[in-house]
Design an enzyme around this catalytic site. Sequence first.
Site, PDB file in Angstrom:
ATOM      1  N   ASP A  63       4.468  -3.500 -42.657  1.00  0.00           N
ATOM      2  CA  ASP A  63       5.741  -3.628 -43.370  1.00  0.00           C
ATOM      3  C   ASP A  63       6.210  -2.207 -43.661  1.00  0.00           C
ATOM      4  O   ASP A  63       5.639  -1.508 -44.499  1.00  0.00           O
ATOM      5  CB  ASP A  63       5.526  -4.435 -44.661  1.00  0.00           C
ATOM      6  CG  ASP A  63       6.826  -4.640 -45.445  1.00  0.00           C
ATOM      7  OD1 ASP A  63       7.750  -3.836 -45.263  1.00  0.00           O
ATOM      8  OD2 ASP A  63       6.894  -5.591 -46.248  1.00  0.00           O
TER       9      ASP A  63
ATOM     10  N   TYR B 244       4.137  -6.301 -52.008  1.00  0.00           N
ATOM     11  CA  TYR B 244       5.355  -7.031 -52.396  1.00  0.00           C
ATOM     12  C   TYR B 244       4.989  -8.449 -52.844  1.00  0.00           C
ATOM     13  O   TYR B 244       4.280  -9.166 -52.132  1.00  0.00           O
ATOM     14  CB  TYR B 244       6.350  -7.060 -51.231  1.00  0.00           C
ATOM     15  CG  TYR B 244       7.508  -7.972 -51.546  1.00  0.00           C
ATOM     16  CD1 TYR B 244       8.264  -7.776 -52.701  1.00  0.00           C
ATOM     17  CD2 TYR B 244       7.821  -9.050 -50.737  1.00  0.00           C
ATOM     18  CE1 TYR B 244       9.308  -8.625 -53.023  1.00  0.00           C
ATOM     19  CE2 TYR B 244       8.861  -9.899 -51.051  1.00  0.00           C
ATOM     20  CZ  TYR B 244       9.608  -9.686 -52.203  1.00  0.00           C
ATOM     21  OH  TYR B 244      10.621 -10.541 -52.529  1.00  0.00           O
TER      22      TYR B 244
END
Length: 369
Positions: free
Chosen positions: A167, A96
């Site tokens: 994550d 990300y």
Amino acid sequence: MDKRFHLETIAITAGRPTPIADGPVNPPISLNSTLHAGGPIGYGRYGNETWTALEDAIGSLEGGRTLVFSSGMAAISAVFSLLPVGSVVTTSHQGYSGTMTLLNSLHQSGRIEVRFVDLANTQEVISALPGTSLLWLESPTNPCLDIADLPTLISAAKQMGCGVAVDNTFATPMVQKPLSFGADMVMHSVTKYLAGHSDVVLGSISTNDDALFSRISDSRKLNGAIPGPFEAWLALRGLRTFALRFDRAQSSAGELARRLSMHHKITKVYYPGLQTDSNHERAMNFMSGYGAVVSFTIIGGAVEADRVCEAAELITNATSLGGVESLWERRRRWALESASVPESLIRLSVGCENVEDLWADIESALQHA
Ligand SMILES: Cc1ncc(COP(=O)(O)O)c(C=O)c1O
């Protein structure tokens, strides 16, 4: 939460008030900056009963005690803020863009040392572990959907005394539960699948380590990255249908990935559920699904990909993912996105619409652009 229940049931039952006659079925939205003295919370930045309800629910799904934050990035920042100056973080060189940019800036300022590795290459990650304080694993990665071999990497890191944070935004606990593999922390952008309606920005961290929980809680108190009670309530409302939404979106994503991979205008499809995907075997070994994001590149470059995104009538040309509505965007339109992501890569977040309507929209956008 009762361990007998399945995840779909937990999403509906967790975080409810204790049943009493005429008591509410749902938690209230507690709009209070302060509380009567003498209790364990004391002030609105230290705790809130609406956060607690959401924390109980996410914690029950991930299998750990949970703290919610004002955003996914706030949760990520809280984790990195715990590291002493000079600590080594090992992480993927693709993930990300917000996390990557934050890690790069912490590295460049000398706050921490970051080792960037190819997370799909298990041996390369393990080789980077000696001297690492924290192994940060985003899997599947955003937007190229690389898969880390979580059980192997977490076990190797724990044997070497490294902390591990995962994550889990793309996979969600429907697909994998990193705490059950021994991770120290699991993080979510609750903004995405857990809340599920593109109407809140929130984050969370779950852990089974009480000392770590206290340190993360102190970080939230002192850095002040607390969620609003209304956002927490909305996220909990969204979470009730999480399993239904995710199930539907994931099954449509698998079908759309299959059809995209046969389309003459597509050059590559990134989806770990496809047998031809380089991550497929690794994913199959420990994940119970492949998620609901599909990325693909098209013949042409940025201009052609932008045209495709703009040509859709049903799918919205917008960033983000995990909502009931399908979204897509060309990732490189963002200056922060890694140059290793192809210019024409389109990331599709598959929502809950009818899969044939979605396919008709995709085909027509590809044809008209
Ligand atoms: C994988 C992943 N982690 C973290 C974040 C950051 O979350 P938020 O936007 O809620 O701050 C995002 C946002 O897109 C994401 O995709």
